[in-house]
Design a protein around this motif. Sequence first.
Motif, mmCIF file in Angstrom:
data_model
loop_
_atom_site.group_PDB
_atom_site.id
_atom_site.type_symbol
_atom_site.label_atom_id
_atom_site.label_comp_id
_atom_site.label_asym_id
_atom_site.label_seq_id
_atom_site.Cartn_x
_atom_site.Cartn_y
_atom_site.Cartn_z
ATOM 1 N N ARG A 126 -4.262 -11.589 -1.517
ATOM 2 C CA ARG A 126 -3.327 -12.045 -2.543
ATOM 3 C C ARG A 126 -2.006 -11.323 -2.363
ATOM 4 O O ARG A 126 -1.979 -10.091 -2.241
ATOM 5 C CB ARG A 126 -3.896 -11.776 -3.930
ATOM 6 N N ARG B 6 0.900 -9.143 -2.639
ATOM 7 C CA ARG B 6 1.090 -7.991 -3.517
ATOM 8 C C ARG B 6 2.369 -8.108 -4.337
ATOM 9 O O ARG B 6 2.420 -7.676 -5.499
ATOM 10 C CB ARG B 6 1.130 -6.709 -2.670
ATOM 11 N N PHE C 88 1.734 -10.432 -7.222
ATOM 12 C CA PHE C 88 0.858 -9.791 -8.199
ATOM 13 C C PHE C 88 1.643 -8.814 -9.073
ATOM 14 O O PHE C 88 1.438 -8.755 -10.298
ATOM 15 C CB PHE C 88 -0.282 -9.048 -7.503
ATOM 16 N N VAL D 132 -6.085 -8.077 -3.925
ATOM 17 C CA VAL D 132 -4.806 -7.391 -3.706
ATOM 18 C C VAL D 132 -4.954 -6.269 -2.677
ATOM 19 O O VAL D 132 -4.018 -5.980 -1.923
ATOM 20 C CB VAL D 132 -4.248 -6.838 -5.037
ATOM 21 N N SER E 101 1.785 -8.878 1.814
ATOM 22 C CA SER E 101 2.521 -9.893 1.054
ATOM 23 C C SER E 101 2.959 -11.020 1.964
ATOM 24 O O SER E 101 2.749 -10.995 3.183
ATOM 25 C CB SER E 101 3.751 -9.272 0.386
#
Length: 399
Positions: free
Chosen positions: A246, A248, A251, A312, A328
Amino acid sequence: MTKDQMDLNALVGKSADGDFLRDMISFAAQRLMELEVGGLTGAAYGEKDSERLAQRNGYRDRDWETRAGTVELKIPKLRKGSYFPCFLEPRRVAEKALTAVIQEAYIQGISTRSVDDLVKAMGMSGISKSQVSRLCEEIDERVTAFLERPIEGDWPYIWMDATYIKVRRAGRIVSVAVIIAVGVNSDGRREVLGMTIGHSEAEVFWTEFLRSLARRGLRGVKLVISDSHEGIKAAVAKVFCATWQRCRVHFMRNAQAHAGKSGRRVVSAFIGTAFAQDTAEAAKAQWRSVADQLRPTVPKLAILMDSAEEDVLAYMTFPAQHRTKLHSNNPIERLNGEIKRRTDVVGIFPNEEAITRLVGAILLEQNDEWAVQRCRYMTLESVSGLSDNAIITLPPMAA
């Protein structure tokens, strides 16, 4: 007096003052092309020579936009080989695509004042359907070949992202998702793997896109990085049995929304301590510690951290030298920014084929730029060990 001097004198004698400069440019350009073609063929126009290297094959018309106005050129053609005047610079593929999209929009009656101004700024004084057809056909062939090419070798890392673009459909203006996939192969080289257009980001759509990449030969996928979306997470597990990371950055934006304006910096620094750890075990331990400390004051953020921990921190299980590029979607953000910059010029596309034409041309150009870069995106030594075909050396057994 030579024939060229006679032609020039006749030109000066009959040209009006307003057209003189344009006619002079046309005369000089045509003469230069004849000299260049004469050098390629080994003989002047109409000259019979047993040592001739090539035969002429008529002319093709082309408008040359200059500051003096539009100059109509007749570019000589050859029976074998090709010729292009040295003083004309071929447009880059993406610029051709941009021109084609604007022309197509103009022809289909959906132009705006801004598009008209842009057409004029690009030096186009006239637009015909035949010109658009020829231009689009040339671009579409190159883009289709690029997007459907075979994918060879192992690709341990894949980044995927979606950009939304407006298009006309059945008399309405709708937004469609343009999905792009970029990968790094076992040689440490980065390439654009593919793109597609969808009406939504449902699991079925993501699954079909990933399967299309697999049919072209994509294999050896270890980690897929994208924004949070349950559809893509399920598709990655179904098609490649790979780990999903996911993004970062996205998030952290979601996390900050639970902290309020005054607490965003504190929360970012607090969660960042988990990212600063050297190992996956230490990162997970610190993550849970931070979540527990935030639970009494910001319970929603703690719950978010609980649910996102595995996704994450997935990148922490991969080589340390790769982690800055794996946590990312930043590696393709610049590419997305260039796509948005070009597509915003058009605004509303006349159809999905025009989107594929322009975005595909941009991706083709970017892929070519990556191909000629001397430095690998990741070192060969660090990536080769991730390949399914990597040779693992075992320690010698005791006698």
